[in-house]
Design an enzyme around this catalytic site. Structure first.
Site, PDB file in Angstrom:
ATOM      1  N   LYS A 101       0.855  -1.204   0.000  1.00 31.87           N
ATOM      2  CA  LYS A 101       0.000   0.000   0.000  1.00 31.87           C
ATOM      3  C   LYS A 101       0.883   1.244   0.000  1.00 31.87           C
ATOM      4  O   LYS A 101       0.669   2.169  -0.782  1.00 31.87           O
ATOM      5  CB  LYS A 101      -0.894  -0.003   1.236  1.00 31.87           C
ATOM      6  CG  LYS A 101      -1.547   1.338   1.535  1.00 31.87           C
ATOM      7  CD  LYS A 101      -2.473   1.320   2.724  1.00 31.87           C
ATOM      8  CE  LYS A 101      -1.817   1.615   4.019  1.00 31.87           C
ATOM      9  NZ  LYS A 101      -1.510   3.024   4.279  1.00 31.87           N
ATOM     10  N   ASN A 102       1.879   1.265   0.865  1.00 28.95           N
ATOM     11  CA  ASN A 102       2.659   2.494   1.074  1.00 28.95           C
ATOM     12  C   ASN A 102       3.705   2.751   0.001  1.00 28.95           C
ATOM     13  O   ASN A 102       4.312   3.817  -0.020  1.00 28.95           O
ATOM     14  CB  ASN A 102       3.280   2.503   2.472  1.00 28.95           C
ATOM     15  CG  ASN A 102       2.199   2.652   3.533  1.00 28.95           C
ATOM     16  OD1 ASN A 102       1.039   2.951   3.224  1.00 28.95           O
ATOM     17  ND2 ASN A 102       2.558   2.411   4.778  1.00 28.95           N
ATOM     18  N   CYS A 143      -5.911  12.562  12.297  1.00 27.00           N
ATOM     19  CA  CYS A 143      -6.653  11.326  12.063  1.00 27.00           C
ATOM     20  C   CYS A 143      -6.527  10.471  13.320  1.00 27.00           C
ATOM     21  O   CYS A 143      -6.208  10.938  14.389  1.00 27.00           O
ATOM     22  CB  CYS A 143      -6.128  10.590  10.842  1.00 27.00           C
ATOM     23  SG  CYS A 143      -4.478  10.018  11.135  1.00 27.00           S
ATOM     24  N   ARG A 151      -0.925  14.519  12.612  1.00 21.50           N
ATOM     25  CA  ARG A 151      -0.507  14.347  11.214  1.00 21.50           C
ATOM     26  C   ARG A 151      -0.304  15.693  10.508  1.00 21.50           C
ATOM     27  O   ARG A 151      -0.926  15.997   9.503  1.00 21.50           O
ATOM     28  CB  ARG A 151      -1.499  13.480  10.441  1.00 21.50           C
ATOM     29  CG  ARG A 151      -1.907  12.174  11.070  1.00 21.50           C
ATOM     30  CD  ARG A 151      -0.810  11.154  11.198  1.00 21.50           C
ATOM     31  NE  ARG A 151      -0.296  10.618   9.973  1.00 21.50           N
ATOM     32  CZ  ARG A 151      -0.835   9.605   9.299  1.00 21.50           C
ATOM     33  NH1 ARG A 151      -1.940   9.068   9.718  1.00 21.50           N
ATOM     34  NH2 ARG A 151      -0.277   9.149   8.195  1.00 21.50           N
ATOM     35  N   ASP A 177       4.180   0.967  12.232  1.00 18.51           N
ATOM     36  CA  ASP A 177       2.960   0.323  11.717  1.00 18.51           C
ATOM     37  C   ASP A 177       2.771  -1.084  12.281  1.00 18.51           C
ATOM     38  O   ASP A 177       1.688  -1.650  12.160  1.00 18.51           O
ATOM     39  CB  ASP A 177       2.984   0.257  10.183  1.00 18.51           C
ATOM     40  CG  ASP A 177       2.847   1.639   9.588  1.00 18.51           C
ATOM     41  OD1 ASP A 177       3.097   1.792   8.383  1.00 18.51           O
ATOM     42  OD2 ASP A 177       2.524   2.584  10.334  1.00 18.51           O
ATOM     43  N   ARG A 202      -8.955  -0.601   4.264  1.00 22.07           N
ATOM     44  CA  ARG A 202      -8.154   0.427   3.585  1.00 22.07           C
ATOM     45  C   ARG A 202      -6.774  -0.114   3.220  1.00 22.07           C
ATOM     46  O   ARG A 202      -6.178   0.321   2.247  1.00 22.07           O
ATOM     47  CB  ARG A 202      -7.947   1.640   4.522  1.00 22.07           C
ATOM     48  CG  ARG A 202      -9.144   2.526   4.702  1.00 22.07           C
ATOM     49  CD  ARG A 202      -8.781   3.742   5.507  1.00 22.07           C
ATOM     50  NE  ARG A 202      -7.515   4.294   5.041  1.00 22.07           N
ATOM     51  CZ  ARG A 202      -6.796   5.184   5.733  1.00 22.07           C
ATOM     52  NH1 ARG A 202      -7.226   5.606   6.894  1.00 22.07           N
ATOM     53  NH2 ARG A 202      -5.669   5.659   5.263  1.00 22.07           N
TER      54      ARG A 202
HETATM   55  C1  EPZ Z   1       3.798   7.098   6.284  1.00 23.16           C
HETATM   56  O1  EPZ Z   1       2.946   8.086   6.840  1.00 23.16           O
HETATM   57  C2  EPZ Z   1       2.953   5.836   6.175  1.00 23.16           C
HETATM   58  N1  EPZ Z   1       1.825   6.090   5.280  1.00 23.16           N
HETATM   59  C3  EPZ Z   1       2.447   5.453   7.561  1.00 23.16           C
HETATM   60  O2  EPZ Z   1       1.723   4.229   7.433  1.00 23.16           O
HETATM   61  C4  EPZ Z   1       3.652   5.209   8.471  1.00 23.16           C
HETATM   62  O3  EPZ Z   1       3.180   4.942   9.789  1.00 23.16           O
HETATM   63  C5  EPZ Z   1       4.529   6.480   8.501  1.00 23.16           C
HETATM   64  O4  EPZ Z   1       4.917   6.827   7.157  1.00 23.16           O
HETATM   65  C6  EPZ Z   1       5.786   6.279   9.319  1.00 23.16           C
HETATM   66  O5  EPZ Z   1       6.509   5.188   8.831  1.00 23.16           O
HETATM   67  C7  EPZ Z   1       2.032   6.024   3.937  1.00 23.16           C
HETATM   68  O6  EPZ Z   1       3.133   5.780   3.472  1.00 23.16           O
HETATM   69  C8  EPZ Z   1       0.831   6.245   3.076  1.00 23.16           C
HETATM   70  P1  EPZ Z   1       5.605  10.554   8.470  1.00 23.16           P
HETATM   71  P2  EPZ Z   1       3.418   9.636   6.888  1.00 23.16           P
HETATM   72  O7  EPZ Z   1       5.470  11.797   7.687  1.00 23.16           O
HETATM   73  O8  EPZ Z   1       4.197   9.940   5.667  1.00 23.16           O
HETATM   74  C9  EPZ Z   1       5.405  13.857  11.835  1.00 23.16           C
HETATM   75  C10 EPZ Z   1      -0.110   2.790   7.648  1.00 23.16           C
HETATM   76  O9  EPZ Z   1      -0.633   2.273   8.641  1.00 23.16           O
HETATM   77  N2  EPZ Z   1       5.308  14.821  10.736  1.00 23.16           N
HETATM   78  O10 EPZ Z   1       6.859   9.746   8.357  1.00 23.16           O
HETATM   79  O11 EPZ Z   1       2.247  10.455   7.204  1.00 23.16           O
HETATM   80  C11 EPZ Z   1       4.151  13.023  11.962  1.00 23.16           C
HETATM   81  O12 EPZ Z   1       3.179  13.696  12.736  1.00 23.16           O
HETATM   82  C12 EPZ Z   1       0.308   4.248   7.701  1.00 23.16           C
HETATM   83  O13 EPZ Z   1       0.128   2.186   6.562  1.00 23.16           O
HETATM   84  C13 EPZ Z   1       5.383  16.183  11.018  1.00 23.16           C
HETATM   85  O14 EPZ Z   1       5.527  16.577  12.174  1.00 23.16           O
HETATM   86  O15 EPZ Z   1       4.383   9.584   8.148  1.00 23.16           O
HETATM   87  C14 EPZ Z   1       4.639  11.783  12.650  1.00 23.16           C
HETATM   88  O16 EPZ Z   1       4.695  12.024  14.047  1.00 23.16           O
HETATM   89  C15 EPZ Z   1      -0.031   4.908   9.028  1.00 23.16           C
HETATM   90  N3  EPZ Z   1       5.264  17.077   9.998  1.00 23.16           N
HETATM   91  C16 EPZ Z   1       6.058  11.615  12.103  1.00 23.16           C
HETATM   92  O17 EPZ Z   1       6.428  12.886  11.542  1.00 23.16           O
HETATM   93  C17 EPZ Z   1       5.102  16.675   8.708  1.00 23.16           C
HETATM   94  O18 EPZ Z   1       5.024  17.553   7.809  1.00 23.16           O
HETATM   95  C18 EPZ Z   1       6.177  10.568  11.017  1.00 23.16           C
HETATM   96  O19 EPZ Z   1       5.283  10.907   9.999  1.00 23.16           O
HETATM   97  C19 EPZ Z   1       5.023  15.290   8.434  1.00 23.16           C
HETATM   98  C20 EPZ Z   1       5.136  14.388   9.460  1.00 23.16           C
END
Ligand code: EPZ
Length: 420
Positions: A22-23, A116, A121, A306, A398
């Protein structure tokens, strides 16, 4: 809303084939927008989130032809650059499409995705990266309009405050057709980013360094029509490893990449599982009862966030006390209250969850709170005494293709009911 009805007590045994990731699929589907023409994708998981991305592409003016796991995306007629609110709110990760729209059309409008089920997020790192690439932003009524109409996207240095997966992917997508070179430092190192690089380079992009914390993108003028095979889903792989572990079962997991789940394999071996790794296969045999372990979630190649809820569920019936520390998302324990309704003994203190192993879980009526939290409840239901009804399983649909069907084939007693 649909539900799962599960009767616990069966060991899971047999062979399961892992679906496409998915990711990896979501940013690669977004990446198709960068090429004015057709792209053929194989091994795309047939799940709600990929369906949502197709809806966005179609609303923007593109076309999508889907035949099971093969998808043909044609973006030549895209004429709109605003992502519809409803889809932004339904799927936060649709923000990933902004970088691609910006990269090709120099303008994009989208609504603030908002928080969410697992945390606020925010997208500040995405927006800061776009600004570094010469993009100006205006915000009004919850909508953000990004523009770089005169000069287009200009390559630059982007240093991420945190190795955000989405911000790394969006920076890459926005830079592929930029003028000049972009260097991303403190980049996320997840395998899905390597898959995105392989896909874009096959289209003619010039990217190197994905999988390390420094990624360089040399802007190119145009891309070409290609076909591409999406990598296997490492979190689905980890989920089935835990399905074997918690039910005391024996599984052969096929069409996967064992190198992507090393942290999960080593933790399950520590807990007493016998695991054999081959090129695209993993064999796992679980002990009668797992030994407790400790887990800290970290950015890749650390233990994946995850898998946090799924491991927590797995160790509710282990011998001893398991400590989990969630270092990535600030509210990723919503599933705990549901597991405790089944007799689990989990206490959450800030970023930590303390799981005191118990001999038995009992069937209950519970609700999925998010995608991976929902999967955790399925694992618990499969070992609980009696019947478990899990509501709101749309969260699970999803991210897992044919989840209940794959579990039934392995001997799990699980049915899906459609809400009227
Ligand atoms: C990706 O989400 C994945 N989703 C998530 O998988 C996964 O948990 C996550 O990466 C971490 O590995 C997809 O790839 C579609 P991040 P993403 O930006 O990109 C903070 C699943 O279950 N942050 O690495 O949203 C954020 O709040 C999903 O398959 C900021 O502060 O994750 C979090 O605490 C859930 N500002 C941390 O960074 C930003 O602009 C990691 O988020 C962006 C993120």
């Amino acid at each position: 809303m649909s539900s799962y009805i599960i009767k616990g007590g069966n060991k899971l045994e047999g062979t399961v084939t892992i679906s496409g990731s998915k990711n990896a699929a979501l940013p690669i589907i977004a990446g198709c927008i960068l090429n004015k023409g057709k792209t053929i994708l194989y091994n795309v998981p047939n799940i709600h989130d990929t369906q949502m991305m197709y809806e966005i592409i179609k609303i923007l003016g593109g076309t999508v032809q889907k035949k099971k796991n093969k998808v043909i995306i044609d973006t030549s007629k895209i004429s709109k650059y605003e992502i519809p609110d409803i889809l932004m709110h339904k799927m936060r990760s649709s923000v990933i499409i902004v970088g691609a729209i910006l990269g090709r059309y120099r303008t994009a409008t989208f609504s603030y995705p908002g928080g969410c089920d697992i945390g606020a997020r925010p997208i500040d790192l995405h927006l800061k990266a776009f600004e570094k690439l010469g993009v100006s932003m205006s915000k009004s009524y919850g909508k953000i309009t990004c523009e770089c109409l005169e000069k287009g996207v200009i390559g630059n240095k982007i240093d991420l405050d945190f190795p955000s997966v989405g911000a790394t992917e969006n920076s890459i997508l926005a830079s592929v057709l930029a003028k000049g070179k972009t260097v991303i430092t403190n980049a996320a190192r997840e395998p899905e980013i390597v898959d995105l690089q392989e896909f874009l380079n096959k289209m003619g992009a010039k990217i190197e360094g994905a999988g390390t914390d420094k990624i360089e993108i040399e802007g190119v003028r145009e891309l070409k029509e290609i076909s591409y095979n999406i990598m296997p889903d490492r979190i689905e792989t980890g989920t089935f490893l835990c399905l074997a572990a918690i039910t005391g079962g024996k599984l052969q997991i096929e069409k996967t990449n064992p190198n992507h789940v090393t942290p999960v394999i080593s933790k399950l071996e520590e807990a007493g599982c016998y695991i054999e790794v081959q090129k695209e296969k993993i064999k796992i045999e679980a002990p009668k009862r797992l030994k407790s372990i400790d887990i800290k979630t970290m950015p890749y190649p650390g233990f994946p966030t995850d898998m946090q809820s799924i491991m927590a569920a797995t160790f509710t019936v282990a011998k001893g006390t398991t400590l989990i520390v969630e270092n990535i998302f600030e509210s990723r324990y919503k599933y705990v209250q549901e597991l405790n309704k089944m007799g689990a003994k989990i206490t959450v203190e800030g970023k930590s969850a303390i799981i005191r192993g118990t001999r038995k879980l009992y069937g209950a009526n519970i609700k999925a709170t998010d995608l991976r939290g929902g999967a955790a409840l399925v694992l618990a239901g499969l070992v609980a005494k009696g019947i478990t009804v899990i509501e709101n399983i749309e969260y699970i649909l999803r991210g897992y293709e044919g989840f209940d069907e794959k579990i039934r084939k392995l001997g799990g007693n699980i049915e899906i009911t459609k809400a009227f």
